[in-house]
Design a protein around this motif. Structure first.
Motif, mmCIF file in Angstrom:
data_model
loop_
_atom_site.group_PDB
_atom_site.id
_atom_site.type_symbol
_atom_site.label_atom_id
_atom_site.label_comp_id
_atom_site.label_asym_id
_atom_site.label_seq_id
_atom_site.Cartn_x
_atom_site.Cartn_y
_atom_site.Cartn_z
ATOM 1 N N ALA A 129 1.003 -0.982 0.211
ATOM 2 C CA ALA A 129 -0.252 0.509 -0.092
ATOM 3 C C ALA A 129 0.845 0.976 0.025
ATOM 4 C CB ALA A 129 -1.107 0.292 1.265
ATOM 5 N N THR A 130 1.900 1.194 0.863
ATOM 6 C CA THR A 130 2.854 1.953 0.984
ATOM 7 C C THR A 130 3.573 3.226 -0.489
ATOM 8 O OG1 THR A 130 3.298 1.743 3.044
ATOM 9 C CG2 THR A 130 5.029 3.447 1.534
ATOM 10 N N GLU A 131 3.909 1.742 -1.441
ATOM 11 C CA GLU A 131 4.448 1.947 -2.569
ATOM 12 C C GLU A 131 3.342 2.271 -3.845
ATOM 13 O OE1 GLU A 131 7.788 1.600 -3.512
ATOM 14 O OE2 GLU A 131 8.241 1.084 -1.247
ATOM 15 N N ARG A 132 2.069 2.257 -3.211
ATOM 16 C CA ARG A 132 1.231 2.331 -3.961
ATOM 17 C C ARG A 132 1.266 3.869 -4.164
ATOM 18 N NH1 ARG A 132 -1.656 -2.531 -3.639
ATOM 19 N NH2 ARG A 132 -2.391 -1.682 -1.128
ATOM 20 N N LEU A 133 0.958 4.066 -3.088
ATOM 21 C CA LEU A 133 0.480 5.553 -2.476
ATOM 22 C C LEU A 133 1.911 6.536 -2.864
ATOM 23 C CD1 LEU A 133 -0.961 7.506 -0.218
ATOM 24 C CD2 LEU A 133 0.601 7.099 1.166
ATOM 25 N N LEU A 134 3.265 6.331 -2.496
ATOM 26 C CA LEU A 134 4.138 6.379 -2.984
ATOM 27 C C LEU A 134 4.339 6.638 -4.468
ATOM 28 C CD1 LEU A 134 6.971 4.892 -0.984
ATOM 29 C CD2 LEU A 134 5.955 7.736 -0.584
ATOM 30 N N ALA A 135 3.715 5.944 -5.001
ATOM 31 C CA ALA A 135 3.971 6.120 -7.091
ATOM 32 C C ALA A 135 2.393 7.118 -6.706
ATOM 33 C CB ALA A 135 3.873 4.782 -7.532
ATOM 34 N N ALA A 136 1.532 7.364 -6.427
ATOM 35 C CA ALA A 136 0.294 8.257 -6.458
ATOM 36 C C ALA A 136 1.331 9.111 -6.212
ATOM 37 C CB ALA A 136 -0.989 7.863 -6.116
ATOM 38 N N GLU A 147 -4.544 3.195 8.222
ATOM 39 C CA GLU A 147 -4.370 4.406 7.775
ATOM 40 C C GLU A 147 -3.583 5.241 6.253
ATOM 41 O OE1 GLU A 147 -3.693 7.816 9.745
ATOM 42 O OE2 GLU A 147 -4.855 5.962 11.421
ATOM 43 N N VAL A 148 -2.852 4.285 5.953
ATOM 44 C CA VAL A 148 -2.663 4.268 4.126
ATOM 45 C C VAL A 148 -2.914 4.270 3.380
ATOM 46 C CG1 VAL A 148 -1.041 3.377 2.819
ATOM 47 C CG2 VAL A 148 0.141 3.372 4.986
ATOM 48 N N GLU A 149 -4.746 2.963 3.292
ATOM 49 C CA GLU A 149 -4.881 3.151 2.225
ATOM 50 C C GLU A 149 -6.075 3.699 2.425
ATOM 51 O OE1 GLU A 149 -5.175 0.827 0.224
ATOM 52 O OE2 GLU A 149 -4.408 -0.961 0.497
ATOM 53 N N LEU A 150 -6.586 4.013 3.838
ATOM 54 C CA LEU A 150 -8.589 5.372 3.868
ATOM 55 C C LEU A 150 -7.494 6.479 3.142
ATOM 56 C CD1 LEU A 150 -10.357 3.605 6.404
ATOM 57 C CD2 LEU A 150 -10.321 3.811 3.702
ATOM 58 N N HIS A 151 -6.279 7.025 4.175
ATOM 59 C CA HIS A 151 -5.982 9.013 3.770
ATOM 60 C C HIS A 151 -5.602 8.415 2.119
ATOM 61 C CE1 HIS A 151 -6.884 10.135 7.477
ATOM 62 N NE2 HIS A 151 -5.647 9.286 7.576
ATOM 63 N N HIS A 152 -4.966 7.488 1.202
ATOM 64 C CA HIS A 152 -4.592 7.473 -0.070
ATOM 65 C C HIS A 152 -5.877 7.585 -0.391
ATOM 66 C CE1 HIS A 152 -2.790 5.056 -4.110
ATOM 67 N NE2 HIS A 152 -3.234 6.747 -3.929
ATOM 68 N N VAL A 153 -7.145 7.453 -0.231
ATOM 69 C CA VAL A 153 -8.298 7.675 -1.071
ATOM 70 C C VAL A 153 -8.412 9.261 -0.465
ATOM 71 C CG1 VAL A 153 -10.728 7.288 -0.960
ATOM 72 C CG2 VAL A 153 -9.476 5.111 -0.308
ATOM 73 N N ASP A 154 -8.576 9.377 0.640
ATOM 74 C CA ASP A 154 -9.137 11.335 1.493
ATOM 75 C C ASP A 154 -8.351 12.163 0.372
ATOM 76 O OD1 ASP A 154 -10.110 9.383 3.135
ATOM 77 O OD2 ASP A 154 -8.765 10.155 4.273
ATOM 78 N N GLY A 173 -8.024 12.033 -2.563
ATOM 79 C CA GLY A 173 -8.886 12.313 -3.762
ATOM 80 C C GLY A 173 -8.023 13.277 -5.378
ATOM 81 N N ILE A 174 -7.196 12.033 -5.911
ATOM 82 C CA ILE A 174 -6.408 11.581 -6.656
ATOM 83 C C ILE A 174 -6.464 10.723 -7.625
ATOM 84 C CG2 ILE A 174 -4.830 13.279 -5.929
ATOM 85 C CD1 ILE A 174 -2.855 11.080 -5.201
ATOM 86 N N GLY A 175 -7.574 9.697 -7.525
ATOM 87 C CA GLY A 175 -8.573 8.672 -8.299
ATOM 88 C C GLY A 175 -8.177 7.078 -7.567
ATOM 89 N N TYR A 176 -7.688 7.136 -6.803
ATOM 90 C CA TYR A 176 -8.040 5.721 -5.328
ATOM 91 C C TYR A 176 -9.214 5.677 -5.093
ATOM 92 C CZ TYR A 176 -5.526 2.099 -3.766
ATOM 93 O OH TYR A 176 -5.455 1.198 -2.664
ATOM 94 N N GLU A 177 -9.645 4.840 -5.283
ATOM 95 C CA GLU A 177 -10.944 5.385 -4.352
ATOM 96 C C GLU A 177 -11.371 3.424 -4.134
ATOM 97 O OE1 GLU A 177 -13.091 7.457 -4.612
ATOM 98 O OE2 GLU A 177 -11.953 8.604 -6.457
ATOM 99 N N LEU A 178 -12.571 4.165 -2.647
ATOM 100 C CA LEU A 178 -12.763 2.582 -2.196
ATOM 101 C C LEU A 178 -12.800 1.437 -2.815
ATOM 102 C CD1 LEU A 178 -14.811 4.791 0.286
ATOM 103 C CD2 LEU A 178 -13.242 4.181 0.863
ATOM 104 N N GLU A 179 -13.514 1.062 -4.333
ATOM 105 C CA GLU A 179 -13.632 0.333 -5.210
ATOM 106 C C GLU A 179 -12.220 -0.105 -5.071
ATOM 107 O OE1 GLU A 179 -17.721 3.088 -4.601
ATOM 108 O OE2 GLU A 179 -15.655 2.451 -5.130
ATOM 109 N N ASP A 180 -11.616 0.685 -5.619
ATOM 110 C CA ASP A 180 -9.729 0.265 -5.527
ATOM 111 C C ASP A 180 -9.311 -0.369 -4.724
ATOM 112 O OD1 ASP A 180 -10.188 1.278 -8.332
ATOM 113 O OD2 ASP A 180 -9.610 3.437 -7.295
ATOM 114 N N LEU A 181 -9.763 -0.093 -3.397
ATOM 115 C CA LEU A 181 -9.149 -1.185 -2.754
ATOM 116 C C LEU A 181 -8.594 -2.807 -2.478
ATOM 117 C CD1 LEU A 181 -10.442 0.938 0.418
ATOM 118 C CD2 LEU A 181 -7.774 1.007 0.172
#
Length: 228
Positions: free
Chosen positions: A14-21, A131-138, A140-148
């Protein structure tokens, strides 16, 4: 079921996905509002970095935060930094947490979180994953709850249902998920309401990210849940 080894791997992914985003943003977009009221994307990124440090404190027996005021001040202090600084801080704070986790030998011990909450050390990795997954959604840059990841969604629904189970301000609820899974939460007395919907919508309601308009409720009105 909580499994700290599996959850740590999930945190890494999840951290790697977040960092890439984050790397795809720029200074202007990082300063724009997030989906959290009153917070820019920079506030969210600052919080993620400081949360990693706070969980290092938890795993090493220190107070999670010096105080609630210090927590807020640290986020406000770091929110307006440039994107490269945010990116570096999210990465290095995460690595500090992974290094601290790797040194743990007793995952069954009790640890102390903020607000007087206690838990077992084995649940800390999943708390970080949330924290990482939900705040990635928060962001608002294209990562949605449906993408979790589905496994995370199922585990977080269980985690939040457990949190609200027996809560005196939440009426009894039987949650029916779209895959047929059922789980109870809220007050344990009386006849529960039935709430049915897609897992992403159920998670959004339980986590305070959606208003529940997409859910079907039988037996009363959809409960307003306490803040997390």
């Amino acid at each position: 079921m909580i499994d700290h080894v599996r959850d740590l791997e999930a945190v890494r992914d999840a951290t790697e996905r977040l960092l890439a985003a984050i790397a795809a943003l720029d200074n202007a977009s990082s300063a724009e509002p997030s989906r959290l009221p009153g917070w820019s994307r920079g506030h969210v990124l600052a919080h993620l970095s400081r949360n990693a440090d706070a969980l290092v404190n938890v795993l090493t027996g220190l107070p999670m935060y010096e105080s609630a005021e210090a927590r807020e001040a640290d986020i406000a202090r770091d929110a307006d930094r440039d994107l490269d600084t945010h990116l570096k801080d999210v990465r290095t704070s995460a690595e500090r947490l992974f290094a601290t986790a790797a040194a743990q030998t007793d995952w069954s011990r009790t640890v102390h979180l903020r607000g007087g909450v206690t838990d077992t050390a084995s649940r800390v990795p999943f708390r970080r994953l949330v924290e990482v997954e939900l705040h990635h959604v928060d962001l608002g840059i294209g990562y949605e709850l449906e993408d979790l990841p589905l496994g995370f969604v199922q585990q977080e629904i269980l985690f939040l249902a457990e949190r609200f189970r027996g809560h005196d301000t939440v009426p009894g609820v039987l949650i029916r998920q779209d895959d047929g899974r059922m789980i109870t939460t809220g007050d344990r007395t009386g006849t529960p309401l039935t709430v049915t919907g897609r897992q992403a919508d159920l998670l959004g309601w339980l986590a305070g990210r959606r208003d529940g308009a997409a859910l079907t409720v039988v037996g009363g009105a959809l409960p307003v849940l306490p803040g997390l």
